[in-house]
Enzyme design. Structure first.
Site, PDB file in Angstrom:
ATOM      1  N   GLY A 144       0.789  -1.235   0.000  1.00 42.01           N
ATOM      2  CA  GLY A 144       0.000   0.000   0.000  1.00 42.01           C
ATOM      3  C   GLY A 144       0.815   1.274   0.000  1.00 42.01           C
ATOM      4  N   HIS A 167       0.737   1.146 -13.305  1.00 45.72           N
ATOM      5  CA  HIS A 167       1.392  -0.114 -13.693  1.00 45.72           C
ATOM      6  C   HIS A 167       2.906   0.116 -13.786  1.00 45.72           C
ATOM      7  CE1 HIS A 167       1.780  -4.072 -15.418  1.00 45.72           C
ATOM      8  NE2 HIS A 167       2.595  -3.549 -16.321  1.00 45.72           N
ATOM      9  N   ASN A 223       1.518   3.019  -2.615  1.00 45.78           N
ATOM     10  CA  ASN A 223       0.818   3.960  -3.514  1.00 45.78           C
ATOM     11  C   ASN A 223      -0.426   4.527  -2.841  1.00 45.78           C
ATOM     12  OD1 ASN A 223       2.028   4.240  -6.341  1.00 45.78           O
ATOM     13  ND2 ASN A 223       2.250   2.062  -5.888  1.00 45.78           N
ATOM     14  N   ASN A 269      -5.422   3.121 -13.244  1.00 53.11           N
ATOM     15  CA  ASN A 269      -4.504   2.093 -12.762  1.00 53.11           C
ATOM     16  C   ASN A 269      -3.073   2.587 -12.898  1.00 53.11           C
ATOM     17  OD1 ASN A 269      -3.612  -0.577 -11.948  1.00 53.11           O
ATOM     18  ND2 ASN A 269      -3.180  -1.033 -14.099  1.00 53.11           N
ATOM     19  N   MET A 290      -4.287  -6.840  -7.063  1.00 52.48           N
ATOM     20  CA  MET A 290      -3.690  -7.937  -7.807  1.00 52.48           C
ATOM     21  C   MET A 290      -4.694  -8.972  -8.337  1.00 52.48           C
ATOM     22  SD  MET A 290      -0.776  -6.677  -7.938  1.00 52.48           S
ATOM     23  CE  MET A 290       0.280  -7.906  -8.696  1.00 52.48           C
ATOM     24  N   ARG A 291      -5.968  -8.666  -8.282  1.00 46.61           N
ATOM     25  CA  ARG A 291      -6.980  -9.546  -8.871  1.00 46.61           C
ATOM     26  C   ARG A 291      -7.519  -8.916 -10.149  1.00 46.61           C
ATOM     27  NH1 ARG A 291      -7.288 -14.797  -7.249  1.00 46.61           N
ATOM     28  NH2 ARG A 291      -6.790 -14.838  -5.041  1.00 46.61           N
TER      29      ARG A 291
HETATM   30  C1  GRF Z   1       3.009  -1.037  -7.704  1.00 45.76           C
HETATM   31  O1  GRF Z   1       4.273  -1.030  -8.319  1.00 45.76           O
HETATM   32  C2  GRF Z   1       1.901  -1.168  -8.720  1.00 45.76           C
HETATM   33  O2  GRF Z   1       2.157  -0.515  -9.918  1.00 45.76           O
HETATM   34  C3  GRF Z   1       1.883  -2.656  -8.943  1.00 45.76           C
HETATM   35  O3  GRF Z   1       2.026  -3.186  -7.650  1.00 45.76           O
HETATM   36  C4  GRF Z   1       2.796  -2.292  -6.866  1.00 45.76           C
HETATM   37  C5  GRF Z   1       2.017  -2.010  -5.613  1.00 45.76           C
HETATM   38  O4  GRF Z   1       2.825  -1.452  -4.635  1.00 45.76           O
HETATM   39  N1  GRF Z   1       0.703  -3.076  -9.630  1.00 45.76           N
HETATM   40  P1  GRF Z   1       2.227  -0.881  -3.289  1.00 45.76           P
HETATM   41  O5  GRF Z   1       1.326  -1.938  -2.659  1.00 45.76           O
HETATM   42  O6  GRF Z   1       1.469   0.379  -3.609  1.00 45.76           O
HETATM   43  O7  GRF Z   1       3.425  -0.596  -2.423  1.00 45.76           O
END
Ligand code: GRF
Length: 207
Positions: free
Chosen positions: A12, A110, A14, A108, A91-92
């Protein structure tokens, strides 16, 4: 103030960047809800610490039925009058039902320069491919995975000594800056989706 929901499955960071941005009174979104499919994950702990409402919707609770799993998430979003959805390491794979419910209103982040390296292993695949530059893409979500109109991209150079962890760490540092900025741009109406492309508007639609 746009009511934002963040969907996350992992540590988490982000989400943390979005919460930090939203703590500024000038930020145009309020993080109204955090949804996770992973009970006890770091993202849920961050939401709790920030006093943000959470919902846990697990894959198992819906018998691995993607449509039912997605519908349960949409239900949580609608109950809080969410207007914008940010996928921050969720992740789903979701069913197209969420795109029908939130057309052009799901963003999103990525960890690659799309359309290169779609899917859950983008950082490892970039290293395996030997690319010298990878990066971050923030895009509007459509029915396909890691696909949809691209709003913003930023480059990250690959170092010769990078491991998946060191590279992902630098990519995340870029995501933490770019994703909250694009979310705010959506809320302020500073870009519009035109087919497969995103165009900056001269005049903002929302405030
Ligand atoms: C990020 O790099 C996102 O782009 C990818 O998974 C990671 C998630 O990181 N899909 P976090 O849980 O926000 O630390």
């Amino acid at each position: 103030m746009v009511r934002l929901a963040v969907l996350a499955s992992g540590s988490g960071t982000n989400l943390g960047a979005l919460l930090e941005a939203a703590a500024d009174p000038g930020y145009p979104c309020d993080v109204s809800l955090v949804v996770s499919d992973v009970p006890g994950c770091g993202a849920l702990a961050r939401a709790d610490a920030a006093g943000v409402e959470t919902a846990v919707v697990t894959w198992a609770d819906h018998g691995g039925d993607r449509r039912a799993f997605t519908a349960a998430i949409v239900d949580e979003l609608r109950r809080r009058d969410v207007e914008l959805v940010a996928l921050a390491g969720f992740m789903r794979i979701l069913d197209a039902g969420i795109v029908d419910a939130y057309p052009n209103a799901i963003l999103n982040t990525h960890p690659s320069l799309l359309p290169a390296f779609r899917g859950a292993h983008a950082v490892n695949e970039a290293l395996d491919a030997g690319v010298k530059v990878t990066g971050v893409t923030v895009h509007v979500v459509d029915e396909k995975v890691d696909h949809g109109p691209i709003v913003a991209q930023a480059c990250v150079a690959v170092d010769d000594d990078d491991s998946p962890e060191t590279l992902h760490e630098r990519i995340k540092a870029v995501e933490h800056e770019l994703f909250p900025r694009v979310v705010a741009d959506w809320a302020r109406g500073t870009f519009a989706v035109e087919g497969t492309r995103v165009r900056r508007r001269a005049v903002a639609r929302r405030t």
